[in-house]
Design an enzyme around this catalytic site. Sequence first.
Site, short mmCIF file in Angstrom:
data_model
loop_
_atom_site.label_atom_id
_atom_site.label_comp_id
_atom_site.label_asym_id
_atom_site.label_seq_id
_atom_site.Cartn_x
_atom_site.Cartn_y
_atom_site.Cartn_z
N ASP A 163 17.93 -7.90 6.25
CA ASP A 163 19.00 -7.99 5.26
C ASP A 163 20.24 -7.18 5.65
O ASP A 163 21.32 -7.39 5.10
CB ASP A 163 18.51 -7.50 3.90
CG ASP A 163 17.32 -8.29 3.38
OD1 ASP A 163 17.14 -9.44 3.84
OD2 ASP A 163 16.56 -7.76 2.55
N ASP A 201 12.92 0.22 2.79
CA ASP A 201 13.10 1.26 1.79
C ASP A 201 11.78 1.79 1.24
O ASP A 201 11.58 3.00 1.11
CB ASP A 201 13.96 0.73 0.64
CG ASP A 201 14.53 1.85 -0.23
OD1 ASP A 201 15.33 2.64 0.28
OD2 ASP A 201 14.15 1.92 -1.41
N GLU A 241 19.74 -15.83 -1.85
CA GLU A 241 18.76 -15.88 -2.93
C GLU A 241 19.16 -15.02 -4.12
O GLU A 241 18.74 -15.26 -5.25
CB GLU A 241 17.38 -15.46 -2.42
CG GLU A 241 17.30 -14.03 -1.89
CD GLU A 241 15.94 -13.71 -1.29
OE1 GLU A 241 15.04 -14.55 -1.37
OE2 GLU A 241 15.79 -12.58 -0.76
N ASP A 258 0.81 -1.22 0.00
CA ASP A 258 0.00 0.00 0.00
C ASP A 258 0.85 1.27 0.00
O ASP A 258 1.46 1.63 1.01
CB ASP A 258 -0.94 -0.01 1.21
CG ASP A 258 -1.88 -1.20 1.18
OD1 ASP A 258 -2.54 -1.39 0.16
OD2 ASP A 258 -1.92 -1.95 2.17
N GLN A 315 13.26 -17.15 8.78
CA GLN A 315 14.28 -16.17 9.18
C GLN A 315 13.67 -14.87 9.69
O GLN A 315 14.32 -14.10 10.38
CB GLN A 315 15.19 -15.86 7.98
CG GLN A 315 15.97 -17.05 7.49
CD GLN A 315 16.37 -16.90 6.04
OE1 GLN A 315 17.50 -16.53 5.74
NE2 GLN A 315 15.46 -17.17 5.12
N ARG A 340 17.94 -10.81 -0.61
CA ARG A 340 17.80 -10.19 -1.91
C ARG A 340 19.18 -9.94 -2.55
O ARG A 340 19.92 -10.89 -2.76
CB ARG A 340 16.96 -8.91 -1.82
CG ARG A 340 15.49 -9.24 -1.49
CD ARG A 340 14.58 -8.07 -1.61
NE ARG A 340 14.61 -7.43 -2.92
CZ ARG A 340 14.04 -7.93 -4.01
NH1 ARG A 340 13.41 -9.07 -3.97
NH2 ARG A 340 14.10 -7.27 -5.15
#
Length: 366
Positions: A145, A121, A240, A80, A292, A189
């Site tokens: 991350d 972010d 990943e 959103d 995780q 990521r």
Amino acid sequence: MSEIKKIAVMTGGGDCPGLNPVIRAVTKTAIMKYRLEVVGIKHGYRGLYLGEEEFINLDIEAVDEIIAKGGTILYSSNKDNLFDYTYEDENGNTCHGDVSHVGVENLEKNGIDALVVIGGDGTLTSGRDFSRKGVKVIGVPKTIDNDLAATDTTFGFDTAVSTAVEAIDRLRTTAESHGRIIVVEAMGRYAGFLALSMGVGGAADAILIPEIEYDIQKVADKLNENFARGKNYAIVVVAEGAKPLGGEHVVDDVREDSPDPIRLGGIAKVVAKQLEALTGHEARATVLGHIQRGGTPTANDRILSTRYGSYAVELLMQGKFGNMVTLDGRNMSYESLENVIGANKAVDPNGELVTIAEATGVSFGR
């Protein structure tokens, strides 16, 4: 001191261990030190759009016991964006556009003077945009991350690493029992901090990260070397976002309705199949996934989250709006939201932890 009497706090994006300790610290500092009223906005920016039905009163009793609770008592949404929002008009027609003014109006209607936004972010980008519209915003960075350049460490990272290392410890016993290669896929990521730390902490034989393109033959050579000296199993950790020399990322899915549509995933299966062919040892893939991100935060994350939350209130009361709380060495600090959006950091391929890992026999496929 800023003229603030009532503040709101919200969480956006994916869940993360430590969100509830941040909410707790924001609420307790605001009430106990500054005698402010505190409102929790449920379901992120969607709740800000819907207004009062999603606004809940936060008092000491509501937050006192949540420091050990995973997830977020305010719930979350990662789709959103009120500056680019899909909604229904009064006639039931589906519309799309900028409805951020509704969020501003809902804050004003409820007498909310300032907003603490906890997120990554995407969430902080909207926080910056609301700040540009005159809302008094303080951001708190959130990601397992650990890839935000503006802060040394993000809360949730320590818990995610600890959870992953525990999983590797369990996988090692079954790998050794069957003489298998276990390939463990980590989140992160396009950054390898999580895979690197869990790989070192879990004594992996190989660690593949986005910052170092890997040669699968070199990984296989290292495992075969270990097998030749009598070791009958191997643990390989792969981020990943890792990719082979000259190759591409493995994409699991594309979600067009998301502000971050690319879903990485599946590389563990690819690597396992390749290593099985190159070593002759049976290989299995394990994707840790959302394990995780869930569960009770570690003591370190509870402490760090408490520091972040309390300092966010201090910045509000000092009138330092439009900033994000950061950790600078051992000290809490802040940076403008204008500067932190999209400013991500990456693992140094020649940094200390990579160098130490290689010195202790870990292969990065290079």
